[in-house]
Design a protein around this motif. Structure first.
Motif, PDB file in Angstrom:
ATOM      1  N   ASP A 105       2.172   6.122   0.524  1.00 49.46           N
ATOM      2  CA  ASP A 105       3.177   5.518  -0.337  1.00 49.46           C
ATOM      3  C   ASP A 105       3.666   4.203   0.273  1.00 49.46           C
ATOM      4  OD1 ASP A 105       2.855   7.762  -1.813  1.00 49.46           O
ATOM      5  OD2 ASP A 105       4.846   8.598  -1.424  1.00 49.46           O
ATOM      6  N   ALA A 106       3.985   3.237  -0.562  1.00 48.08           N
ATOM      7  CA  ALA A 106       4.417   1.925  -0.071  1.00 48.08           C
ATOM      8  C   ALA A 106       5.659   2.024   0.804  1.00 48.08           C
ATOM      9  CB  ALA A 106       4.676   0.989  -1.251  1.00 48.08           C
ATOM     10  N   ASP A 107       6.514   3.019   0.536  1.00 50.01           N
ATOM     11  CA  ASP A 107       7.747   3.160   1.305  1.00 50.01           C
ATOM     12  C   ASP A 107       7.655   4.228   2.383  1.00 50.01           C
ATOM     13  OD1 ASP A 107       7.598   5.299  -0.404  1.00 50.01           O
ATOM     14  OD2 ASP A 107       9.733   5.277  -0.950  1.00 50.01           O
ATOM     15  N   LYS A 118      -6.065   2.360   4.498  1.00 50.73           N
ATOM     16  CA  LYS A 118      -5.099   2.066   3.440  1.00 50.73           C
ATOM     17  C   LYS A 118      -3.647   2.293   3.869  1.00 50.73           C
ATOM     18  CE  LYS A 118      -8.249   1.218   0.255  1.00 50.73           C
ATOM     19  NZ  LYS A 118      -8.399  -0.105  -0.378  1.00 50.73           N
ATOM     20  N   PRO A 134       0.092   1.911   4.619  1.00 44.84           N
ATOM     21  CA  PRO A 134       1.020   0.875   4.158  1.00 44.84           C
ATOM     22  C   PRO A 134       1.571   0.086   5.351  1.00 44.84           C
ATOM     23  CG  PRO A 134       2.069   3.026   4.126  1.00 44.84           C
ATOM     24  CD  PRO A 134       0.635   3.269   4.446  1.00 44.84           C
ATOM     25  N   PRO A 135       2.112  -1.093   5.098  1.00 44.35           N
ATOM     26  CA  PRO A 135       2.594  -1.966   6.183  1.00 44.35           C
ATOM     27  C   PRO A 135       3.478  -1.289   7.233  1.00 44.35           C
ATOM     28  CG  PRO A 135       2.638  -3.151   4.119  1.00 44.35           C
ATOM     29  CD  PRO A 135       2.248  -1.730   3.782  1.00 44.35           C
TER      30      PRO A 135
END
Length: 204
Positions: free
Chosen positions: A30-32, A127, A129-130
């Motif tokens: 998830d991005a968060d 993949k 997320p940051p």
């Protein structure tokens, strides 16, 4: 489609729905996603992998079929990742509701899920997320899996599956074992996913 791939195709097609359900309980893409999410993921996967890998390692039929469960274990990688993050892996709860391995075919179905996750791990690693990218190479041994050997190990497993699952009944047994493995994994992950979500809501 070659005969060698048919049992694997049966396993993939026969578990696709549960595979998707299991992925809903993994938040680290998830991005968060946070470091806390990643820690929860590692601990939950260790709690499932460690006892299940013990079961596979003790299975005489798998050993006779050429499946080296000891060499394929990834629980030590999970433990190493937790240690790298400052967590004690000995504190991670262990799952006691494990799939049945009463036949070689069922055991191969169980192994299919764990072996397939080595391929999935490489996808997840690419993949991240940051917020989690900085963990690559420091606390991602589990996702890295067997590194450059991942592909060859998967092909070796596929050869065992093709050699051993030679009847529709054996394929059915393997699919049953794989589905049960996913069901037990979902049952194991679901309450931990809810608990993590509730903790996040309380903190916000």
């Amino acid at each position: 489609m070659t005969a060698a791939r048919e049992p694997l195709r049966r396993l993939k097609d026969g578990t696709a729905d549960l595979h998707q359900q299991a992925e809903l309980h993994v938040r680290i893409l998830d991005a968060d996603a946070t470091l806390t999410d990643y820690r929860h993921y590692l601990a939950a996967m260790l709690g499932y992998h460690a006892p299940l890998e013990d079961v596979l390692q003790a299975h005489d039929g798998l050993r006779a079929a050429g499946f080296d469960a000891a060499a394929r274990r990834r629980a030590p990688m999970l433990a190493a990742d937790l240690l790298a993050l400052g967590d004690d892996p000995r504190g991670a709860p262990r799952c006691t509701s494990l799939p049945s391995v009463t036949s070689l075919a069922r055991a191969l179905g169980v192994a299919y899920v764990l072996e397939g996750s080595t391929l999935g791990g490489r996808y997840i690693l690419a993949k991240l997320p940051p917020p989690l990218v900085r963990l690559r190479g420091r606390a991602t041994a589990f996702l890295t899996g067997h590194g450059a050997e991942t592909g060859s190990r998967w092909r070796a497993f596929a050869a065992i599956v093709a050699r051993e699952l030679v009847t529709p009944a054996a394929e059915d047994e393997a699919v049953f074992g794989a589905r049960e493995t996913f069901v037990r994994l979902i049952d194991w992950l679901a309450p931990r996913t809810r608990a993590a979500g509730e903790s996040l809501q309380e903190a916000s």
